[in-house]
Structure formats: structure tokens, C-alpha cells
Scaffold this motif. Structure first.
Motif, PDB file in Angstrom:
ATOM      1  N   ALA A  40       0.848  -1.192   0.000  1.00  0.00           N
ATOM      2  CA  ALA A  40       0.000   0.000   0.000  1.00  0.00           C
ATOM      3  C   ALA A  40       0.880   1.236   0.000  1.00  0.00           C
ATOM      4  CB  ALA A  40      -0.914   0.012   1.221  1.00  0.00           C
ATOM      5  N   GLY A  41       0.540   2.194  -0.846  1.00  0.00           N
ATOM      6  CA  GLY A  41       1.327   3.418  -0.919  1.00  0.00           C
ATOM      7  C   GLY A  41       0.711   4.387  -1.901  1.00  0.00           C
ATOM      8  N   ILE A  42       1.317   5.562  -2.003  1.00  0.00           N
ATOM      9  CA  ILE A  42       0.835   6.614  -2.905  1.00  0.00           C
ATOM     10  C   ILE A  42       1.874   6.803  -4.004  1.00  0.00           C
ATOM     11  CG2 ILE A  42      -0.058   8.959  -3.098  1.00  0.00           C
ATOM     12  CD1 ILE A  42      -0.417   8.880   0.000  1.00  0.00           C
ATOM     13  N   HIS A  43       1.528   6.397  -5.200  1.00  0.00           N
ATOM     14  CA  HIS A  43       2.410   6.462  -6.365  1.00  0.00           C
ATOM     15  C   HIS A  43       2.690   7.928  -6.718  1.00  0.00           C
ATOM     16  CE1 HIS A  43       3.874   5.759 -10.455  1.00  0.00           C
ATOM     17  NE2 HIS A  43       3.844   4.451 -10.215  1.00  0.00           N
ATOM     18  N   PRO A  44       3.905   8.247  -7.156  1.00  0.00           N
ATOM     19  CA  PRO A  44       4.183   9.649  -7.504  1.00  0.00           C
ATOM     20  C   PRO A  44       3.277  10.194  -8.600  1.00  0.00           C
ATOM     21  CG  PRO A  44       6.004   8.214  -8.163  1.00  0.00           C
ATOM     22  CD  PRO A  44       5.117   7.422  -7.263  1.00  0.00           C
ATOM     23  N   CYS A  74       5.743   3.673  -4.013  1.00  0.00           N
ATOM     24  CA  CYS A  74       5.875   5.123  -3.903  1.00  0.00           C
ATOM     25  C   CYS A  74       7.261   5.456  -4.419  1.00  0.00           C
ATOM     26  CB  CYS A  74       5.686   5.580  -2.458  1.00  0.00           C
ATOM     27  SG  CYS A  74       6.772   4.760  -1.271  1.00  0.00           S
ATOM     28  N   GLY A  75       7.561   6.737  -4.579  1.00  0.00           N
ATOM     29  CA  GLY A  75       8.904   7.042  -5.078  1.00  0.00           C
ATOM     30  C   GLY A  75       9.026   8.387  -5.734  1.00  0.00           C
ATOM     31  N   LEU A  76       9.881   8.426  -6.763  1.00  0.00           N
ATOM     32  CA  LEU A  76      10.263   9.671  -7.426  1.00  0.00           C
ATOM     33  C   LEU A  76      10.309   9.443  -8.931  1.00  0.00           C
ATOM     34  CD1 LEU A  76      13.355  10.436  -5.144  1.00  0.00           C
ATOM     35  CD2 LEU A  76      11.087  11.465  -4.912  1.00  0.00           C
ATOM     36  N   ASP A  77       9.766  10.394  -9.689  1.00  0.00           N
ATOM     37  CA  ASP A  77       9.720  10.260 -11.145  1.00  0.00           C
ATOM     38  C   ASP A  77       9.983  11.614 -11.791  1.00  0.00           C
ATOM     39  OD1 ASP A  77       8.964   9.887 -13.869  1.00  0.00           O
ATOM     40  OD2 ASP A  77       7.644   8.240 -13.294  1.00  0.00           O
ATOM     41  N   SER A  78      11.062  11.721 -12.541  1.00  0.00           N
ATOM     42  CA  SER A  78      11.410  12.978 -13.209  1.00  0.00           C
ATOM     43  C   SER A  78      10.528  13.274 -14.407  1.00  0.00           C
ATOM     44  CB  SER A  78      12.872  12.931 -13.688  1.00  0.00           C
ATOM     45  OG  SER A  78      13.761  13.039 -12.614  1.00  0.00           O
ATOM     46  N   PHE A  91       7.320  11.264  -0.407  1.00  0.00           N
ATOM     47  CA  PHE A  91       8.073  10.024  -0.237  1.00  0.00           C
ATOM     48  C   PHE A  91       8.586   9.880   1.191  1.00  0.00           C
ATOM     49  CE2 PHE A  91      12.177   7.870  -0.102  1.00  0.00           C
ATOM     50  CZ  PHE A  91      11.791   6.607  -0.534  1.00  0.00           C
ATOM     51  N   MET A  92       9.127  10.942   1.736  1.00  0.00           N
ATOM     52  CA  MET A  92       9.681  10.865   3.090  1.00  0.00           C
ATOM     53  C   MET A  92       8.584  10.620   4.125  1.00  0.00           C
ATOM     54  SD  MET A  92      12.931  10.897   2.848  1.00  0.00           S
ATOM     55  CE  MET A  92      13.781  11.509   4.303  1.00  0.00           C
ATOM     56  N   GLU A  93       7.399  11.137   3.899  1.00  0.00           N
ATOM     57  CA  GLU A  93       6.278  10.840   4.797  1.00  0.00           C
ATOM     58  C   GLU A  93       5.974   9.342   4.776  1.00  0.00           C
ATOM     59  OE1 GLU A  93       4.700  12.622   6.923  1.00  0.00           O
ATOM     60  OE2 GLU A  93       4.716  14.734   6.331  1.00  0.00           O
TER      61      GLU A  93
END
Length: 213
Positions: A40-44, A74-78, A91-93
Motif C-alpha cells: 500500500a502506498g501513494i504512487h508519484p 511510492c517514489g520519485l519520477d522525473s 516520499f519521506m512521509e
């Protein structure tokens, strides 16, 4: 939770719930039905400032459930999603949530690996972080492994990277894009072994990553 073979660490395919795959459910608690394993998470791509903290509260509830075995993706996407500053904040949350419940993370990362390494050090987290769908080369793989990350591999992964990855991170996924045996066959060809050996090794690596013993 009793250990079961996990052959697919990351899928979006909503078939009958089982314990051989980890279904990514976002923050939809209704999808976390008995009989399955979930992340479970929130996709960027899905991040919006309005309503973010409401979704984070939903994630907190899901994170405490036994059959939610990982936080993510979750993560980071440029290339897609809101500005990177907000992506980093979100992401840090979620990393903090993972640390509170002592569960690993499954990460979506596009052209932000250096940032991710920096955030890992900044967080001080001791939880396991896995970059899903890794398609990089051997050198990038080695850099990420040296910085404490795990990797999972799908149908688009490079054979030479699959051949070189150590057994502890021979973790396979479908991302809902193909049958799991197609990824197992790709790994078997790359590593010059039979499919059963890949099934055994990847299931062991997945269960170790998830802490299912």
C-alpha cells in the motif's frame, strides 16, 4: 505470518487473492481482502497536494494490517507527476510510515537514483527498500546494492544484469504485464539454469525481503 512462496513481488493484476504475489492496492482498503498479500502506498503519478494528508491517513491504517506486507509503490519520477520537491516530501512521509510499522518499501524510481540514495541516508531508515522494475545495467545495479537497496526484475530487465545480481536480490515481478513464468524463464536463460532453480531462489529472496519467515 506463515512463510509462503512469493514469486511475484509486485503486480497490479486483481485476480483471486493469493500469497504467491504481492498486489499493489494504493490506499484502497477495500482491496485488502483476506487470503492475499498487499503493498500500500501513494504512487508519484497520483500525488496531489489537495487530499494528500487524507490519503496518508488511509495509508497509516493499511500499514498496520498484517497482510499489508510492504509500503509502496511510492517514489520519485522525473518524467511524470508533480514537482520533485513535493514528490520528495510525500516520499519521506511514506518512508516514516514504513519505519513506524517496520515494513519494507517498494519503490518506483525514474531518473532520480542519486536523489533516492541521498534520501536513504537522510532518513536513517533501517528498513529494506526495493526498486521495482529495474532495467539498468550492471554498474548501476552494483551502485544501488552497495547503498543498501534491493532490486526486482521484470520482463524488460537486461539479461546481463539478471545474470550478475546476487541471489539475495534475485527478486522477480510481473507489474501486471505478463505471466510470472515469462520472467522466470528470462532469468533462467540469463543465469544458465533451470526454471525451478529460479523459482526457488526468487521465492526465497522475496520472502527474505518481506520478512516472511
Amino acid at each position: 505470518m506463515t512463510a509462503m512462496p512469493v514469486y511475484d513481488i509486485h503486480t497490479h493484476c486483481r485476480t483471486a487473492p493469493d500469497c504467491e504475489s504481492v498486489l499493489c492496492i494504493g490506499t484502497d482498503i477495500d482491496l485488502a481482502v483476506p487470503g492475499g498479500l498487499y503493498s500500500a502506498g501513494i504512487h508519484p503519478w497520483d500525488l496531489e497536494r489537495d487530499g494528500f494528508y487524507g490519503r496518508l491517513q488511509a495509508l497509516e491504517r493499511l500499514a498496520g494490517m498484517e497482510n499489508v506486507v510492504a509500503i509502496g509503490e511510492c517514489g520519485l519520477d522525473s518524467l511524470r507527476g508533480p514537482d520533485i520537491a513535493f514528490q520528495k516530501e510525500a516520499f519521506m512521509e511514506q518512508a516514516a510510515t514504513a519505519a513506524r510499522v517496520h515494513k519494507p518499501m517498494i519503490l518506483h524510481v525514474v531518473r532520480q537514483f542519486d536523489t533516492l540514495i541521498s534520501l536513504r541516508k537522510q532518513s536513517g531508515s533501517s528498513e529494506r527498500w526495493l526498486i521495482h522494475g529495474f532495467r539498468g545495467g550492471v554498474r548501476q545495479m552494483e551502485q544501488l546494492l552497495d547503498n543498501g537497496f534491493y532490486l526486482s526484475f521484470g520482463i524488460g530487465s537486461k539479461p546481463e544484469t539478471l545474470a550478475a545480481v546476487p541471489d539475495y536480490s534475485l527478486i522477480l515481478e510481473t507489474d501486471g504485464k505478463c505471466p510470472v513464468h515469462a520472467v522466470q524463464e528470462l532469468a533462467a536463460s540469463a543465469r544458465c539454469c533451470n526454471v525451478q532453480a529460479i523459482r526457488d531462489a526468487s521465492a526465497r529472496a522475496s520472502c527474505d525481503f518481506l520478512g516472511l519467515h
